[in-house]
Design an enzyme around this catalytic site. Sequence first.
Site, short mmCIF file in Angstrom:
data_model
loop_
_atom_site.label_atom_id
_atom_site.label_comp_id
_atom_site.label_asym_id
_atom_site.label_seq_id
_atom_site.Cartn_x
_atom_site.Cartn_y
_atom_site.Cartn_z
N GLN A 139 96.87 117.57 18.32
CA GLN A 139 95.72 118.28 17.79
C GLN A 139 96.09 119.00 16.49
O GLN A 139 97.13 119.66 16.40
CB GLN A 139 95.20 119.29 18.80
CG GLN A 139 94.40 118.66 19.93
CD GLN A 139 93.12 118.01 19.45
OE1 GLN A 139 92.45 118.53 18.56
NE2 GLN A 139 92.78 116.88 20.04
N ASP A 158 89.86 111.04 27.42
CA ASP A 158 89.87 111.59 26.06
C ASP A 158 89.96 110.43 25.07
O ASP A 158 91.01 110.19 24.45
CB ASP A 158 91.04 112.55 25.89
CG ASP A 158 91.08 113.20 24.50
OD1 ASP A 158 90.08 113.10 23.78
OD2 ASP A 158 92.12 113.78 24.15
N CYS A 180 85.34 113.50 20.46
CA CYS A 180 85.52 114.05 19.12
C CYS A 180 84.49 113.51 18.14
O CYS A 180 84.62 113.73 16.93
CB CYS A 180 86.95 113.77 18.62
SG CYS A 180 87.35 112.02 18.49
N TYR A 217 93.43 107.48 28.25
CA TYR A 217 93.72 107.86 26.86
C TYR A 217 94.56 109.15 26.87
O TYR A 217 94.21 110.14 26.25
CB TYR A 217 92.43 108.09 26.07
CG TYR A 217 91.35 107.05 26.26
CD1 TYR A 217 91.33 105.89 25.49
CD2 TYR A 217 90.34 107.24 27.20
CE1 TYR A 217 90.32 104.94 25.65
CE2 TYR A 217 89.34 106.29 27.38
CZ TYR A 217 89.34 105.16 26.59
OH TYR A 217 88.33 104.22 26.76
N GLU A 224 97.54 104.96 28.67
CA GLU A 224 97.47 105.15 27.22
C GLU A 224 97.86 103.85 26.53
O GLU A 224 98.79 103.17 26.98
CB GLU A 224 98.40 106.29 26.79
CG GLU A 224 98.74 106.38 25.32
CD GLU A 224 97.52 106.59 24.44
OE1 GLU A 224 97.43 105.93 23.39
OE2 GLU A 224 96.67 107.43 24.79
#
Length: 449
Positions: free
Chosen positions: A275, A380, A407, A308, A332
């Site tokens: 992030q 995510d 996002c 994810y 992932e």
Amino acid sequence: MSPRSPRRRPSQRRRSDFARVRAGIGEVLELSVGEPAHGGACVARDASGRVVFVRHTAPGEVVRARVTAVQKNLAWADAVEIVSASADRVESVWPQAGPGGVGGGELAHLRPAAQREWKQRVIAGQLRRVGGEALAEAVASLGGVHVAPAVGDEDPSDPLTGRRSRIDVVIDEAGRAGMHEFRGRRVIALDDMPLAVPAIRELGLFDEETPWRHIWKPGERVRAVAPSTGAPIIVIGQDSYAADGTRIDVDTVRWDVPVAGTLESYDVRPSGFWQTHVRGAQVLANAVVAGAFGADESGVGRAVMELYSGAGLFSVPLARAVGETGRVVTLEGEEGAVRDAGENLAAFHWVDAFAGNVDREGVVDLAGQLGAVPDVVVADPPRAGAGAEACQAIAATGTPRVVLVSCDPAAGARDLRALTEAGYTLESSQAWDLFPHTHHVEMVCTLTR
């Protein structure tokens, strides 16, 4: 050489120029600006009624805008003169991201509170247009859309610069660090990067006579990372450098994140994803853990699937919450991130991190590894969203609870619609401004069966 050759290329250029003029590229329009649209522009209409998406403006303003692109009955433009300004307009904190400049700072001319209101309106619009009326009404019944500042960003007088702990630049032909112009290939050398944390700004990357010019080469991509623990790292190609330009061997950098009363530490490759906002990981990890188990609900002994999962930002506190009697499996697609996650999860023997595509087959296989109906699925996805297939696969696991991190408002609305149409009800919806001065926003939504 044929005598026709010298005349052919100029005539082609003239035809190209004429085409641009006919299309209206470069034309300056006076426009009354309406609602913000997804992507960082506002909607306006020119004298013919054509929709024009205008950047560097604000709802309610009257501007003169230069047309930058035309496609069928739509146009895009940059506001180059403000005829009637919004009360929310301020002097841009990053002028080089203004009209004709680099991408990545399209809201830098607005007060931070106005930026959050902008994002609220965009999310609400996408929920209704993409997610559908039922989803929009469900959000409204929960109190509507609210975009909150990140932890530590609540002071209304704070310009919210100096928040980015990671930046990526490209070196121009003259050896200067810069960024690409908005939707273009030209590199614009930066004078400064006010959105970066002080530790990055103090590296001298943008100085006229920067010593880094002797290390990097034109065309190279450069990343500067300022982890929460330790000195900043510069990554040029495959090599890493300390702040003084010394080449160093470094596999990972460390990030400390307070989550659910515990300070979690993560080791992540300098080139890996993390992030960007200095407290973004803290905001999202706490929201995900609260959504997964509820404010008054223990996670001990629970079975968790995470999709994810990246380097394990959520995996670590989820593993800690379920304890040794619980089980966590993660999936992932980026193998380097899975290796990082493996190291970060080494102390939790009840967790398995898998590398693979997050699609229908991947979700089915992960559910098989869990060996039970998951008590919660955390997802995510990247900016494009999870997609209908992955959402249907999540529903097919039979999980009673889903925590979705988004996002992108449009992609998030699509995923929420797919999940609600698969039988889930929206329990909570939150959003945070973790990307001040841009149109980007993060959402965390919890759904129950």
